[in-house]
Design an enzyme around this catalytic site. Structure first.
Site, PDB file in Angstrom:
ATOM      1  N   ALA A 134      -1.456  -8.341   5.170  1.00 38.00           N
ATOM      2  CA  ALA A 134      -0.853  -9.001   4.013  1.00 38.00           C
ATOM      3  C   ALA A 134       0.655  -8.902   4.124  1.00 38.00           C
ATOM      4  O   ALA A 134       1.206  -7.821   4.348  1.00 38.00           O
ATOM      5  CB  ALA A 134      -1.321  -8.343   2.714  1.00 38.00           C
ATOM      6  N   VAL A 136       0.807  -1.213   0.000  1.00 34.64           N
ATOM      7  CA  VAL A 136       0.000   0.000   0.000  1.00 34.64           C
ATOM      8  C   VAL A 136       0.843   1.267   0.000  1.00 34.64           C
ATOM      9  O   VAL A 136       0.358   2.343  -0.361  1.00 34.64           O
ATOM     10  CB  VAL A 136      -0.948   0.002   1.224  1.00 34.64           C
ATOM     11  CG1 VAL A 136      -0.174   0.214   2.520  1.00 34.64           C
ATOM     12  CG2 VAL A 136      -2.034   1.055   1.070  1.00 34.64           C
ATOM     13  N   ALA A 163       4.981  -6.189   7.018  1.00 30.47           N
ATOM     14  CA  ALA A 163       3.676  -6.149   6.362  1.00 30.47           C
ATOM     15  C   ALA A 163       3.737  -5.251   5.141  1.00 30.47           C
ATOM     16  O   ALA A 163       4.400  -4.213   5.156  1.00 30.47           O
ATOM     17  CB  ALA A 163       2.597  -5.639   7.313  1.00 30.47           C
ATOM     18  N   ASP A 164       3.040  -5.670   4.109  1.00 31.36           N
ATOM     19  CA  ASP A 164       2.880  -4.828   2.933  1.00 31.36           C
ATOM     20  C   ASP A 164       1.578  -4.039   2.979  1.00 31.36           C
ATOM     21  O   ASP A 164       1.433  -3.023   2.315  1.00 31.36           O
ATOM     22  CB  ASP A 164       2.929  -5.677   1.669  1.00 31.36           C
ATOM     23  CG  ASP A 164       4.341  -6.142   1.370  1.00 31.36           C
ATOM     24  OD1 ASP A 164       4.995  -5.538   0.509  1.00 31.36           O
ATOM     25  OD2 ASP A 164       4.801  -7.096   2.023  1.00 31.36           O
ATOM     26  N   ARG A 165       0.625  -4.540   3.783  1.00 33.46           N
ATOM     27  CA  ARG A 165      -0.628  -3.801   3.977  1.00 33.46           C
ATOM     28  C   ARG A 165      -1.310  -4.318   5.230  1.00 33.46           C
ATOM     29  O   ARG A 165      -1.406  -5.520   5.447  1.00 33.46           O
ATOM     30  CB  ARG A 165      -1.552  -3.972   2.760  1.00 33.46           C
ATOM     31  CG  ARG A 165      -2.773  -3.053   2.767  1.00 33.46           C
ATOM     32  CD  ARG A 165      -3.657  -3.293   1.543  1.00 33.46           C
ATOM     33  NE  ARG A 165      -3.001  -2.985   0.296  1.00 33.46           N
ATOM     34  CZ  ARG A 165      -3.404  -2.051  -0.570  1.00 33.46           C
ATOM     35  NH1 ARG A 165      -4.450  -1.294  -0.273  1.00 33.46           N
ATOM     36  NH2 ARG A 165      -2.776  -1.854  -1.705  1.00 33.46           N
TER      37      ARG A 165
END
EC number: 5.3.1.23
Length: 355
Positions: free
Chosen positions: A252, A91, A242-244
Site C-alpha cells: 500500500a 502500519v 510504502a505505508d504497509r
C-alpha cells in the site's frame, strides 16, 4: 544539506508544518498527544516513519511533563490507542505502539508491581526511534542504489518516484528518496522525475522542494505524464515508498502507485519499493486485507482552498492504493537488503528469529 522535519530535544517537540510548504517554513510546537494526533490527522506531518516517530515523541513530551500519574501503563496504552487511530493505513504507528506497549508492560512485570514507577525508561525507548530511523534509512539508500547500479555498471541513472519519501517523511535521509540521495552522493544520478501526486500534491510541494534544497537534478511532471516519461525519458527504475507491505509482498502506497507499476511493467522498467522493516506487516496475507484510508472530498475538489470542480459532483478520494506483488519487479528495498516479494517474509522472519 538535510531538511529537518522533526526538531526534538528532551521535553520539546516541533514539526515542520508541511501543509504550508513550499511557500512558508513554519515549525509547530507539539505539546501533547492530542497535538500529535491532530498533526498526523491533518497531515501537517506525513510519511509512515514520521507518523510513528512524531506520535511517540508527543507521548514522550507528556511523560516528561509528568503526565500519567500513578498508572503510567494505562496512560501510555490509552495514548497509543488514540494516536494509532489517526491514520489507519500506515502500519508504522501501530507497530511502534505494540512494541512500546510490550516494553512498558515488561518493565512493570520486572518490578513486580503491575505499574511503571518511572517513565524514564519509556521515554528513552521513544527517543531512540530517531536515531534508529536515520540509520535504517541510510542502509535502505545504500542497498537500493547498489542494486539499481548493478544493472548499469558504467552509466548514470534516471529515477522516477511518486509522492514524498525523503527527510520530510522520516526522521531524516529518506526511504525511496534516500535511494536517490545515495545515487546522487555517488555522482550516478542523471535525473530524478517526480510526479505531482494529486490530489494532495506531495510530489509538487514536497519532493520538488526537497530536490531543490538538496541540489538533485530533478524534473516535476504531472501524474498523467508518467507512462510517457518511461517511454521518452530513459527511466532506469521507478522507486516508491510504502505505508504497509504485507506477507505476500503486496504494497500500500500513495494512490497512483498502482498505475505506475502497471506502466513500468509494460515498458520493462524495474519497479522498486523502498521501506523499512517497520512498514512490513506479516499479520496480513495480502493487499486485500489492508484498510485504505479515505480522505475528505475537499482535497480533490479544491486546490489550496480554491474550488476547481463543479459544485455537487460526487467524489471518491482514497489516499492509498495497493500494488500487487507481481508488479514489484525490481524488489523491496529494506535496511536488511533488497528482496523479491516472494523472499521478504522469510527474510523478516529470519531476522525476528535471530533477535
Amino acid at each position: 544539506m538535510t531538511l529537518e522535519a522533526i526538531r526534538y530535544r528532551p521535553g520539546s517537540l516541533q514539526i515542520l508544518n508541511q501543509l504550508l510548504l513550499p511557500h512558508e517554513t513554519v515549525y509547530d510546537e507539539i505539546r501533547s498527544v492530542r497535538d500529535g494526533y491532530e498533526a498526523i490527522k491533518s497531515m501537517k506531518v506525513r510519511g509512515a516513519p514520521a507518523i510513528a516517530i512524531v506520535g511517540c515523541l508527543s507521548l514522550a513530551v507528556e511523560l516528561r511533563a509528568g503526565m500519567g500519574g500513578n498508572d503510567l501503563v494505562c496512560f501510555i496504552r490509552d495514548s497509543l490507542c488514540h494516536l494509532t487511530s489517526a491514520r489507519p493505513t500506515a502500519v508504522n504507528m501501530g507497530r511502534a505502539a505494540r512494541e512500546l506497549m510490550e516494553f512498558t508492560e515488561n518493565e512493570s512485570m520486572e518490578k513486580n508491581t503491575g505499574r511503571v514507577k518511572s517513565s524514564s525508561c519509556v521515554i528513552g525507548w521513544i527517543e531512540e526511534m530517531l536515531e534508529r530511523d536515520v540509520n535504517d534509512n541510510k542502509k535502505i539508500g545504500n542497498y537500493g542504489a547498489q542494486h539499481i547500479l548493478s544493472g548499469v555498471p558504467r552509466d548514470s541513472v534516471t529515477i522516477l518516484t511518486h509522492c514524498n519519501t525523503g527527510s520530510l517523511a522520516t526522521a531524516g535521509y529518506g526511504t525511496a528518496l534516500g535511494v536517490v540521495r545515495s545515487l546522487h552522493a555517488l555522482s550516478r544520478l542523471k535525473r530524478l522525475y517526480c510526479t505531482e501526486t494529486r490530489p494532495y500534491n506531495q510530489g509538487a510541494r514536497l519532493t520538488a522542494y526537497e530536490s531543490v534544497a538538496e541540489g538533485f537534478p530533478a524534473t516535476l511532471i504531472t501524474d498523467s505524464m508518467a507512462a510517457l516519461a518511461m517511454r521518452e525519458k530513459g527511466i532506469t527504475a521507478v522507486v516508491v515508498g510504502a505505508d504497509r507491505v504485507v506477507a505476500n509482498g503486496d504494497t500500500a502506497n500513495k494512490v497512483g502507485t498502482y498505475q505506475l507499476a502497471i506502466a513500468a511493467k509494460h515498458h520493462g522498467v524495474p519497479f522498486y519499493v523502498a521501506a523499512p522493516s517497520t512498514s512490513c506487516d506479516l499479520s496480513l496475507e495480502s493487499g486485500r486485507d489492508i484498510v485504505i484510508e479515505e480522505r475528505p472530498a475537499e482535497e480533490l475538489t479544491s486546490i489550496n482552498g480554491v474550488p476547481v470542480a463543479a459544485p455537487g459532483i460526487d467524489v471518491w478520494n482514497p489516499a492509498f492504493d495497493v500494488t500487487p506483488h507481481q508488479l514489484i519487479t525490481g524488489g523491496i528495498i529494506t535496511e536488511l537488503g533488497v528482496f523479491l516479494p516472494s523472499e521478504l517474509q522469510a527474510a523478516l522472519t529470519g531476522r525476528l528469529t535471530a533477535l
